[in-house]
Design an enzyme around this catalytic site. Sequence first.
Site, PDB file in Angstrom:
ATOM      1  N   GLU A  29     -62.021  20.709 -79.610  1.00 35.24           N
ATOM      2  CA  GLU A  29     -62.603  20.642 -80.983  1.00 35.24           C
ATOM      3  C   GLU A  29     -61.418  21.047 -82.108  1.00 35.24           C
ATOM      4  O   GLU A  29     -60.864  22.130 -81.961  1.00 35.24           O
ATOM      5  CB  GLU A  29     -63.848  21.374 -81.448  1.00 35.24           C
ATOM      6  N   LYS A 100     -70.067  14.639 -84.759  1.00 31.73           N
ATOM      7  CA  LYS A 100     -70.679  15.895 -84.636  1.00 31.73           C
ATOM      8  C   LYS A 100     -72.098  16.018 -84.986  1.00 31.73           C
ATOM      9  O   LYS A 100     -72.281  15.889 -86.292  1.00 31.73           O
ATOM     10  CB  LYS A 100     -69.994  17.151 -84.587  1.00 31.73           C
ATOM     11  N   CYS A 141     -68.929  21.100 -79.419  1.00 29.49           N
ATOM     12  CA  CYS A 141     -69.412  22.424 -79.550  1.00 29.49           C
ATOM     13  C   CYS A 141     -70.754  22.667 -79.542  1.00 29.49           C
ATOM     14  O   CYS A 141     -71.561  22.948 -78.957  1.00 29.49           O
ATOM     15  CB  CYS A 141     -68.374  22.990 -80.803  1.00 29.49           C
TER      16      CYS A 141
END
Length: 266
Positions: A29, A100, A141
């Site tokens: 990321e 995300k 994440c």
Amino acid sequence: MDAQENLRTIEQACADAAQKGVGYLQVPEMAVMFAEDHNGLRAFVREQADEAIKLLATMAENHQLYLHVGSMAVASPTGKFLNRAFLFGPDGREVASYDKIHLFDADVDGDAPYRESKNFDAGTRAVVADVNGIGLGMAICYDLRFPQLFATLRQAGAQILTVPAAFTVPTGKAHWESLLRARAIETGCYVVAAAQGGHHANGRNTYGHSMIIDPWGRVIASCTEGNHGLIVAPFDADKVKDARSRIPTLANARDFSLSVNHNAAQ
């Protein structure tokens, strides 16, 4: 926070991966620019993001591999940014991208508060990409803490789940491996998680410990404490089939009522 230096590091990783016969490479990321504030993000997006995307596509083509850029900031229509992962194919074309969905707004003991939503907009679409006939489910994440996303990716055909990350040190020590292994076990998928590690110019500290986990939940490759570099493991479709046949969670899943207090007095 030198994007050019980070791009050179990714280029070297591509070369090392290609030399080892790797067909798919994932980097963490915010691997290109780990900016912390709005001004830093805006400067990167305005001045460097487009050129970085072109360079990354060229790396994939030059080294004849699938390059999964864990994420980088791109502009959002609202004036904020999107935390976007890119997958480039061996022909240099963009195969898929993923924004995300779950933004890290949390107060972690021993660390500064995190408010990812201050600068970023959330994505709204789950993505499964095709990599030579293999379903690659994309996450980033904090998404790791939301198992329904991974169940959805599994149902949509994912055989590999990807979790490029920049986990905090406190949460990484407590939860990183456990969550990765759980997602693999629940879905019968491989999990590939490239992770930022160490102290960064933006003042953040990240946990590292990149891992590859097989569909039975076993860690088959990892970076140990304080180490970094390339980890490699083979994909075996038979192991996916075996894990799912032994514990057929998708076949056994049932709809259920969300009502509670069944035993309460009427």
